[in-house]
Design an enzyme around this catalytic site. Sequence first.
Site, PDB file in Angstrom:
ATOM      1  N   ASN A   6       7.052 -11.612  30.240  1.00 26.62           N
ATOM      2  CA  ASN A   6       8.244 -10.884  30.670  1.00 26.62           C
ATOM      3  C   ASN A   6       7.891  -9.395  30.827  1.00 26.62           C
ATOM      4  OD1 ASN A   6      10.591  -9.192  30.366  1.00 26.62           O
ATOM      5  ND2 ASN A   6      11.747 -11.035  29.926  1.00 26.62           N
ATOM      6  N   ASP A   8       9.961  -6.905  31.884  1.00 34.42           N
ATOM      7  CA  ASP A   8      11.123  -5.994  31.915  1.00 34.42           C
ATOM      8  C   ASP A   8      10.800  -4.610  31.348  1.00 34.42           C
ATOM      9  OD1 ASP A   8      12.608  -8.102  32.831  1.00 34.42           O
ATOM     10  OD2 ASP A   8      13.684  -8.453  30.960  1.00 34.42           O
ATOM     11  N   HIS A   9      10.035  -4.606  30.235  1.00 33.43           N
ATOM     12  CA  HIS A   9       9.867  -3.331  29.530  1.00 33.43           C
ATOM     13  C   HIS A   9       8.898  -2.375  30.208  1.00 33.43           C
ATOM     14  CE1 HIS A   9      12.776  -4.477  26.723  1.00 33.43           C
ATOM     15  NE2 HIS A   9      12.094  -5.520  26.288  1.00 33.43           N
ATOM     16  N   ARG A  17      12.467   7.843  32.472  1.00 32.15           N
ATOM     17  CA  ARG A  17      12.373   9.097  33.238  1.00 32.15           C
ATOM     18  C   ARG A  17      12.939   8.955  34.653  1.00 32.15           C
ATOM     19  NH1 ARG A  17       8.921  13.160  31.131  1.00 32.15           N
ATOM     20  NH2 ARG A  17       9.409  13.140  28.940  1.00 32.15           N
ATOM     21  N   HIS A  42      14.183 -10.079  34.104  1.00 28.16           N
ATOM     22  CA  HIS A  42      15.631 -10.250  33.932  1.00 28.16           C
ATOM     23  C   HIS A  42      16.335  -9.186  34.769  1.00 28.16           C
ATOM     24  CE1 HIS A  42      19.112 -10.614  30.725  1.00 28.16           C
ATOM     25  NE2 HIS A  42      19.541 -10.746  31.965  1.00 28.16           N
ATOM     26  N   ARG A  44      19.478  -7.552  35.146  1.00 28.50           N
ATOM     27  CA  ARG A  44      20.734  -7.441  34.402  1.00 28.50           C
ATOM     28  C   ARG A  44      21.812  -6.836  35.284  1.00 28.50           C
ATOM     29  NH1 ARG A  44      19.663  -7.844  28.546  1.00 28.50           N
ATOM     30  NH2 ARG A  44      21.874  -7.469  28.313  1.00 28.50           N
ATOM     31  N   ARG A  48      19.457  -2.104  34.041  1.00 24.11           N
ATOM     32  CA  ARG A  48      18.890  -1.083  33.141  1.00 24.11           C
ATOM     33  C   ARG A  48      17.360  -1.030  33.168  1.00 24.11           C
ATOM     34  NH1 ARG A  48      20.108  -3.782  27.266  1.00 24.11           N
ATOM     35  NH2 ARG A  48      22.219  -3.848  28.071  1.00 24.11           N
ATOM     36  N   HIS A  49      16.728  -2.103  33.607  1.00 23.09           N
ATOM     37  CA  HIS A  49      15.257  -2.021  33.765  1.00 23.09           C
ATOM     38  C   HIS A  49      14.849  -2.518  35.155  1.00 23.09           C
ATOM     39  CE1 HIS A  49      15.923  -5.982  32.018  1.00 23.09           C
ATOM     40  NE2 HIS A  49      15.964  -5.544  30.772  1.00 23.09           N
ATOM     41  N   GLU A  69      15.398 -14.424  34.941  1.00 26.71           N
ATOM     42  CA  GLU A  69      16.487 -14.562  33.964  1.00 26.71           C
ATOM     43  C   GLU A  69      17.703 -13.853  34.543  1.00 26.71           C
ATOM     44  OE1 GLU A  69      15.288 -12.733  30.337  1.00 26.71           O
ATOM     45  OE2 GLU A  69      13.610 -14.073  30.068  1.00 26.71           O
ATOM     46  N   THR A  99      19.322  -6.406  23.669  1.00 27.21           N
ATOM     47  CA  THR A  99      18.580  -7.471  24.344  1.00 27.21           C
ATOM     48  C   THR A  99      19.437  -8.733  24.239  1.00 27.21           C
ATOM     49  OG1 THR A  99      16.501  -8.726  24.389  1.00 27.21           O
ATOM     50  CG2 THR A  99      17.290  -8.041  22.221  1.00 27.21           C
ATOM     51  N   THR A 100      19.010  -9.820  24.881  1.00 31.04           N
ATOM     52  CA  THR A 100      19.782 -11.061  24.814  1.00 31.04           C
ATOM     53  C   THR A 100      19.885 -11.492  23.348  1.00 31.04           C
ATOM     54  OG1 THR A 100      18.659 -11.577  26.880  1.00 31.04           O
ATOM     55  CG2 THR A 100      19.999 -13.311  25.915  1.00 31.04           C
ATOM     56  N   GLU A 150      15.302 -23.337  27.603  1.00 28.28           N
ATOM     57  CA  GLU A 150      14.445 -22.417  26.857  1.00 28.28           C
ATOM     58  C   GLU A 150      15.122 -22.228  25.507  1.00 28.28           C
ATOM     59  OE1 GLU A 150      13.184 -18.736  28.706  1.00 28.28           O
ATOM     60  OE2 GLU A 150      12.937 -17.802  26.729  1.00 28.28           O
ATOM     61  N   HIS A 190      11.779 -15.457  22.811  1.00 25.33           N
ATOM     62  CA  HIS A 190      12.553 -14.353  22.257  1.00 25.33           C
ATOM     63  C   HIS A 190      12.042 -13.976  20.878  1.00 25.33           C
ATOM     64  CE1 HIS A 190      15.660 -11.399  21.904  1.00 25.33           C
ATOM     65  NE2 HIS A 190      15.914 -11.613  23.176  1.00 25.33           N
ATOM     66  N   GLY A 191      11.554 -12.761  20.795  1.00 23.62           N
ATOM     67  CA  GLY A 191      11.092 -12.233  19.510  1.00 23.62           C
ATOM     68  C   GLY A 191       9.743 -12.784  19.072  1.00 23.62           C
ATOM     69  N   GLY A 212       7.742 -11.154  25.965  1.00 22.88           N
ATOM     70  CA  GLY A 212       7.791  -9.843  26.614  1.00 22.88           C
ATOM     71  C   GLY A 212       7.448  -8.693  25.697  1.00 22.88           C
ATOM     72  N   HIS A 213       8.378  -8.364  24.812  1.00 22.36           N
ATOM     73  CA  HIS A 213       8.296  -7.104  24.063  1.00 22.36           C
ATOM     74  C   HIS A 213       6.986  -6.938  23.305  1.00 22.36           C
ATOM     75  CE1 HIS A 213       9.346  -4.143  20.913  1.00 22.36           C
ATOM     76  NE2 HIS A 213       9.940  -3.561  21.937  1.00 22.36           N
TER      77      HIS A 213
HETATM   78  N1  PXP Z   1      13.423 -15.416  26.989  1.00 23.02           N
HETATM   79  C1  PXP Z   1      14.630 -14.909  27.308  1.00 23.02           C
HETATM   80  C2  PXP Z   1      15.663 -15.832  27.846  1.00 23.02           C
HETATM   81  C3  PXP Z   1      14.907 -13.540  27.170  1.00 23.02           C
HETATM   82  O1  PXP Z   1      16.124 -13.058  27.491  1.00 23.02           O
HETATM   83  C4  PXP Z   1      13.879 -12.692  26.711  1.00 23.02           C
HETATM   84  C5  PXP Z   1      14.130 -11.218  26.624  1.00 23.02           C
HETATM   85  O2  PXP Z   1      14.343 -10.696  27.888  1.00 23.02           O
HETATM   86  C6  PXP Z   1      12.645 -13.260  26.398  1.00 23.02           C
HETATM   87  C7  PXP Z   1      12.437 -14.629  26.527  1.00 23.02           C
HETATM   88  C8  PXP Z   1      11.510 -12.430  25.906  1.00 23.02           C
HETATM   89  O3  PXP Z   1      11.840 -11.930  24.649  1.00 23.02           O
HETATM   90  P1  PXP Z   1      10.923 -10.849  23.963  1.00 23.02           P
HETATM   91  O4  PXP Z   1      10.942  -9.640  24.835  1.00 23.02           O
HETATM   92  O5  PXP Z   1      11.564 -10.630  22.626  1.00 23.02           O
HETATM   93  O6  PXP Z   1       9.543 -11.457  23.872  1.00 23.02           O
END
Ligand code: PXP
Length: 236
Positions: A6, A8-9, A17, A42, A44, A48-49, A69, A99-100, A150, A190-191, A212-213
């Site tokens: 992912n 997004d970040h 910026r 994602h 949104r 935002r990103h 997403e 976040t979600t 998922e 997620h996480g 992602g993160h």
């Molecule tokens: N899966 C879904 C559905 C999400 O919304 C996210 C966060 O955007 C992720 C996976 C990835 O999560 P993380 O950034 O915590 O790894």
Amino acid sequence: MRLGVNIDHIATLRQARKTYEPDPVAAAILCDLAGADGIVCHLREDRRHINDEDLRRIRETVKSHLNLEMAGNDEMVRIATNIKPDMVTLVPEKREELTTEGGLDVISMKDHLRDIVFRLKSAGIKVSIFVDPDISQIKQCSSIEADLIEIHTGHYANAVLESDIIEEFEKIRAASVYAEKSGLGVSAGHGLNYHNVKDILQIEEIEELNIGHSIISRAVLVGLDRAVREMIGLIK
Ligand code: PXP
């Protein structure tokens, strides 16, 4: 097990910026070259990103697998059917959230989601639904004909006490087994990070992880190529 990264970040950092760098498209290319199986982003409601133009360019660039997403609403269905990602993951979305925060409540939105799934699948897009590891929710995912789910691993990732970690892990395992038996593809995310992902790998029913993160955070320090390769080294 496949890895979807992912990105997004990368866009979150750019938006700090409101400039042009770092470019999520460049990140998508680097993830691909490092061996990721696909890219996740994602779009949104508040942009935002990732924004619409990013998504268009990412689709043009990513030839492996693009998982978009998005919230299940008319605006997003219109965008998805136009952009044609390989897959859509339907997620709940609240404007104020960082976040979600959890899976979709498929039970209470069943009729609405059935229509959204139908419209996306009719456009040739595979549909996944982001759900908590809850059997009654997963049952509804197969009844509305989603292709896969998922499983939300956020509660597992946030658990601190060993007993809570084990409890959350067992929910994910049971949900994965149930989903696979129901004919749904199974992914999770997620996480997840370089430490807590190890136990998740024991669950054979899970075919793909979306992360992602933790990968982007490591990339800031060691580089994106190395961060992706290190995660692949753990999960393959
Ligand atoms: N899966 C879904 C559905 C999400 O919304 C996210 C966060 O955007 C992720 C996976 C990835 O999560 P993380 O950034 O915590 O790894």
